[in-house]
Motif scaffolding. Structure first.
Motif, PDB file in Angstrom:
ATOM      1  N   TRP A 148       0.812  -1.181   0.024  1.00 50.78           N
ATOM      2  CA  TRP A 148      -0.102   0.053   0.074  1.00 50.78           C
ATOM      3  C   TRP A 148       0.884   1.204   0.212  1.00 50.78           C
ATOM      4  CZ3 TRP A 148      -4.497   1.097  -1.538  1.00 50.78           C
ATOM      5  CH2 TRP A 148      -5.228   2.372  -1.039  1.00 50.78           C
ATOM      6  N   GLY A 149       2.233   1.061   0.646  1.00 44.89           N
ATOM      7  CA  GLY A 149       3.206   2.070   0.775  1.00 44.89           C
ATOM      8  C   GLY A 149       3.379   2.706  -0.579  1.00 44.89           C
ATOM      9  N   ALA A 150       3.642   1.596  -1.452  1.00 47.61           N
ATOM     10  CA  ALA A 150       4.273   1.778  -2.897  1.00 47.61           C
ATOM     11  C   ALA A 150       3.192   2.473  -3.884  1.00 47.61           C
ATOM     12  CB  ALA A 150       4.740   0.450  -3.546  1.00 47.61           C
ATOM     13  N   ALA A 151       2.027   1.982  -3.503  1.00 43.25           N
ATOM     14  CA  ALA A 151       0.832   2.659  -4.302  1.00 43.25           C
ATOM     15  C   ALA A 151       0.531   3.947  -4.109  1.00 43.25           C
ATOM     16  CB  ALA A 151      -0.481   1.586  -3.993  1.00 43.25           C
ATOM     17  N   SER A 152       0.632   4.361  -2.604  1.00 41.26           N
ATOM     18  CA  SER A 152       0.409   5.617  -2.222  1.00 41.26           C
ATOM     19  C   SER A 152       1.678   6.510  -2.707  1.00 41.26           C
ATOM     20  CB  SER A 152       0.536   5.685  -0.720  1.00 41.26           C
ATOM     21  OG  SER A 152      -0.406   4.902  -0.155  1.00 41.26           O
ATOM     22  N   LEU A 153       2.885   5.881  -2.750  1.00 43.97           N
ATOM     23  CA  LEU A 153       3.853   6.851  -3.150  1.00 43.97           C
ATOM     24  C   LEU A 153       4.035   7.112  -4.724  1.00 43.97           C
ATOM     25  CD1 LEU A 153       6.826   8.109  -2.965  1.00 43.97           C
ATOM     26  CD2 LEU A 153       7.633   5.741  -3.653  1.00 43.97           C
ATOM     27  N   MET A 154       3.385   5.941  -5.585  1.00 37.36           N
ATOM     28  CA  MET A 154       3.075   6.228  -7.021  1.00 37.36           C
ATOM     29  C   MET A 154       1.974   7.339  -7.167  1.00 37.36           C
ATOM     30  SD  MET A 154       4.040   2.689  -8.560  1.00 37.36           S
ATOM     31  CE  MET A 154       3.159   1.537  -7.441  1.00 37.36           C
ATOM     32  N   PRO A 227       1.491  -5.580  -5.853  1.00 33.29           N
ATOM     33  CA  PRO A 227       0.080  -5.449  -5.465  1.00 33.29           C
ATOM     34  C   PRO A 227      -0.031  -3.645  -5.600  1.00 33.29           C
ATOM     35  CG  PRO A 227       0.990  -7.032  -4.143  1.00 33.29           C
ATOM     36  CD  PRO A 227       2.256  -6.750  -4.863  1.00 33.29           C
ATOM     37  N   GLY A 228       1.157  -3.205  -5.188  1.00 35.66           N
ATOM     38  CA  GLY A 228       1.056  -1.574  -5.110  1.00 35.66           C
ATOM     39  C   GLY A 228       0.764  -1.158  -6.618  1.00 35.66           C
ATOM     40  N   LEU A 229       1.650  -1.833  -7.601  1.00 34.79           N
ATOM     41  CA  LEU A 229       1.505  -1.356  -8.942  1.00 34.79           C
ATOM     42  C   LEU A 229       0.061  -1.596  -9.334  1.00 34.79           C
ATOM     43  CD1 LEU A 229       2.955  -0.565 -11.538  1.00 34.79           C
ATOM     44  CD2 LEU A 229       3.459  -2.864 -11.869  1.00 34.79           C
ATOM     45  N   LEU A 230      -0.455  -2.793  -9.071  1.00 32.84           N
ATOM     46  CA  LEU A 230      -1.943  -2.967  -9.639  1.00 32.84           C
ATOM     47  C   LEU A 230      -2.830  -2.026  -9.083  1.00 32.84           C
ATOM     48  CD1 LEU A 230      -3.928  -4.855 -10.638  1.00 32.84           C
ATOM     49  CD2 LEU A 230      -4.085  -5.908  -8.455  1.00 32.84           C
ATOM     50  N   VAL A 231      -2.771  -1.587  -7.897  1.00 31.08           N
ATOM     51  CA  VAL A 231      -3.881  -0.585  -7.245  1.00 31.08           C
ATOM     52  C   VAL A 231      -3.175   0.800  -8.011  1.00 31.08           C
ATOM     53  CG1 VAL A 231      -4.236   0.943  -5.166  1.00 31.08           C
ATOM     54  CG2 VAL A 231      -3.796  -1.794  -5.144  1.00 31.08           C
ATOM     55  N   PHE A 232      -2.140   1.288  -8.258  1.00 30.39           N
ATOM     56  CA  PHE A 232      -1.882   2.421  -9.080  1.00 30.39           C
ATOM     57  C   PHE A 232      -2.618   2.330 -10.263  1.00 30.39           C
ATOM     58  CE2 PHE A 232       1.407   4.366 -12.040  1.00 30.39           C
ATOM     59  CZ  PHE A 232       1.101   5.625 -11.780  1.00 30.39           C
ATOM     60  N   VAL A 233      -2.487   1.394 -11.177  1.00 27.20           N
ATOM     61  CA  VAL A 233      -2.649   1.190 -12.493  1.00 27.20           C
ATOM     62  C   VAL A 233      -4.237   1.402 -12.309  1.00 27.20           C
ATOM     63  CG1 VAL A 233      -3.248  -0.255 -14.768  1.00 27.20           C
ATOM     64  CG2 VAL A 233      -0.753   0.041 -13.350  1.00 27.20           C
ATOM     65  N   LEU A 234      -4.735   0.726 -11.775  1.00 24.44           N
ATOM     66  CA  LEU A 234      -6.530   0.423 -11.747  1.00 24.44           C
ATOM     67  C   LEU A 234      -7.126   1.888 -11.144  1.00 24.44           C
ATOM     68  CD1 LEU A 234      -7.244  -3.047 -10.869  1.00 24.44           C
ATOM     69  CD2 LEU A 234      -7.183  -2.187 -13.097  1.00 24.44           C
ATOM     70  N   LEU A 252     -10.203 -13.958  -5.128  1.00 19.69           N
ATOM     71  CA  LEU A 252      -9.412 -15.187  -5.646  1.00 19.69           C
ATOM     72  C   LEU A 252      -8.608 -14.702  -6.784  1.00 19.69           C
ATOM     73  CD1 LEU A 252     -12.456 -17.743  -5.669  1.00 19.69           C
ATOM     74  CD2 LEU A 252     -10.631 -17.614  -4.164  1.00 19.69           C
ATOM     75  N   ALA A 253      -9.104 -13.721  -7.398  1.00 25.20           N
ATOM     76  CA  ALA A 253      -8.079 -13.459  -8.943  1.00 25.20           C
ATOM     77  C   ALA A 253      -6.745 -12.810  -7.887  1.00 25.20           C
ATOM     78  CB  ALA A 253      -8.785 -12.375  -9.602  1.00 25.20           C
ATOM     79  N   ALA A 254      -7.032 -11.992  -6.887  1.00 25.53           N
ATOM     80  CA  ALA A 254      -5.646 -11.439  -6.469  1.00 25.53           C
ATOM     81  C   ALA A 254      -4.756 -12.383  -5.923  1.00 25.53           C
ATOM     82  CB  ALA A 254      -6.305 -10.255  -5.522  1.00 25.53           C
ATOM     83  N   ALA A 255      -5.220 -13.451  -5.120  1.00 21.18           N
ATOM     84  CA  ALA A 255      -4.728 -14.514  -4.565  1.00 21.18           C
ATOM     85  C   ALA A 255      -4.087 -15.262  -5.467  1.00 21.18           C
ATOM     86  CB  ALA A 255      -5.694 -15.471  -3.790  1.00 21.18           C
ATOM     87  N   GLY A 256      -4.703 -15.558  -6.700  1.00 16.33           N
ATOM     88  CA  GLY A 256      -4.026 -16.349  -7.760  1.00 16.33           C
ATOM     89  C   GLY A 256      -2.882 -15.506  -8.390  1.00 16.33           C
ATOM     90  N   ALA A 257      -3.094 -14.236  -8.776  1.00 14.72           N
ATOM     91  CA  ALA A 257      -2.066 -13.513  -9.254  1.00 14.72           C
ATOM     92  C   ALA A 257      -0.619 -13.538  -8.263  1.00 14.72           C
ATOM     93  CB  ALA A 257      -2.425 -12.210  -9.591  1.00 14.72           C
ATOM     94  N   LEU A 258      -0.876 -12.921  -7.080  1.00 11.43           N
ATOM     95  CA  LEU A 258       0.065 -13.047  -5.964  1.00 11.43           C
ATOM     96  C   LEU A 258       0.859 -14.490  -5.905  1.00 11.43           C
ATOM     97  CD1 LEU A 258       1.777 -11.083  -4.494  1.00 11.43           C
ATOM     98  CD2 LEU A 258       0.262 -11.267  -2.522  1.00 11.43           C
ATOM     99  N   ASN A 259      -0.096 -15.304  -5.582  1.00 10.76           N
ATOM    100  CA  ASN A 259       0.684 -16.739  -5.318  1.00 10.76           C
ATOM    101  C   ASN A 259       1.467 -17.118  -6.506  1.00 10.76           C
ATOM    102  OD1 ASN A 259      -0.226 -18.525  -2.869  1.00 10.76           O
ATOM    103  ND2 ASN A 259      -1.981 -17.374  -2.943  1.00 10.76           N
ATOM    104  N   THR A 260       0.811 -16.837  -7.856  1.00 10.72           N
ATOM    105  CA  THR A 260       1.566 -17.548  -8.853  1.00 10.72           C
ATOM    106  C   THR A 260       2.963 -16.419  -8.980  1.00 10.72           C
ATOM    107  OG1 THR A 260      -0.201 -17.954 -10.083  1.00 10.72           O
ATOM    108  CG2 THR A 260       1.808 -17.473 -11.498  1.00 10.72           C
ATOM    109  N   ALA A 261       2.904 -15.159  -8.821  1.00  4.07           N
ATOM    110  CA  ALA A 261       4.284 -14.617  -8.797  1.00  4.07           C
ATOM    111  C   ALA A 261       5.167 -14.970  -7.688  1.00  4.07           C
ATOM    112  CB  ALA A 261       3.968 -13.019  -8.608  1.00  4.07           C
TER     113      ALA A 261
END
Length: 287
Positions: A148-154, A227-234, A252-261
């Motif tokens: 969240w800090g990364a998203a806030s900074l961006m 995750p911060g980048l995703l929030v920044f983009v959307l 579930l989609a967020a869990a799928g993406a983060l678990n894969t990464a």
């Protein structure tokens, strides 16, 4: 089609970890790693502080998340990030599937490691006993807070500068790397954790007890950042103040993406890169 596919992947990851957790719990937990060696005073002080600060940060973060959800009466970005990270914690023990790549201080150990209870996982290394009283709070507090800090900074850079989104994202990632590096160096210096086996060509102080694999910084920093980048983009580039799809699918989609990464991070850092440099470790840092 991407979101439903990620949701299916996320559901599979959730079922997979639930199997491991339940099997591990029913088995009474794995054997703890303990040592009779005296822990240095500086490490004891750091551990005591960590037991206070880490839960406190998690409680404050969860209070912030809960307040936002209650106010919005809907799923919020901080809540989505937090749930995705919580559903990724099971992967923490994968670091030692093939060798003693990572170690926590023995004073932190709780009920052992669940890796050998995960289906289809061939545990040939020592495993990584989990300090539940600390790492649980890290995955529901510290890691979501960093994202969240990364998203806030961006967001701040995007609003206050004329930089392109690419430059904003690059600066955000570099700042995360600095924060992650500083946190790692402090923790290693205080004997809270260590990296007994590393790929020496991409490590600093290789061969010493405080050796550190730089690729851990690059990759774990990337996990905090994504995750911060995703929030920044959307949120900031596409004006979505909150997730616009059904909460269950979003989680579930967020869990799928983060678990894969995170799985790719584990495979690269702790399986695929060779551990060709083994450092001597004090007994309280042997996994």
């Amino acid at each position: 089609m991407l979101l439903p596919a990620l949701a299916v992947v996320g559901a599979a990851f959730v079922a997979f970890q639930l199997w491991g957790y339940v099997s591990w719990g029913l088995d009474g937990g794995s054997a703890r790693f303990e040592t009779d060696a005296a822990i240095p005073d500086f490490a004891e002080s750091a551990l005591r502080l960590g037991r206070i600060v880490t839960p406190a940060v998690a409680v404050l973060w969860l209070a912030f998340v809960t307040r936002g959800v209650v106010r919005a009466r809907a799923l919020t970005w901080p809540a989505l990030i937090t749930m995705a990270w919580a559903l990724t914690y099971w992967q923490e023990s994968l670091a030692n599937v093939t060798g003693a790549r990572f170690a926590y201080n023995a004073e932190l150990y709780d009920r052992g490691d669940w890796t050998d209870h995960l289906p289809f996982v061939d545990l040939t290394g020592p495993g990584l006993p989990q300090p539940l009283q600390m790492e649980t709070f890290v995955f529901v507090g510290m890691f979501p807070l960093f994202s969240w800090g990364a998203a806030s900074l961006m967001r701040a850079l995007h609003r206050r500068t004329s930089w392109s989104p690419w430059l904003v994202a690059l600066v955000g990632y570099l700042v995360v790397l600095v924060v992650e590096f500083a946190a790692e160096m402090r923790s290693i210096a205080q004997d809270v954790h260590a990296y007994p086996e590393v790929f020496g060509a991409l490590s600093i102080r290789d061969g010493a007890p405080d050796q550190f694999p730089l690729y851990e910084n690059w990759l774990l920093g990337l996990m905090w950042f994504l995750p911060g980048l995703l929030v920044f983009v959307l949120r900031d580039l596409r004006d979505q103040d909150a997730p616009t799809i059904r909460p269950g699918i979003a989680v579930l989609a967020a869990a799928g993406a983060l678990n894969t990464a995170f799985l790719l991070y584990n495979l690269i850092a702790f399986v695929w890169l060779p551990a060709d440099t083994v450092a001597p470790m004090p007994p309280w840092l042997n996994p």
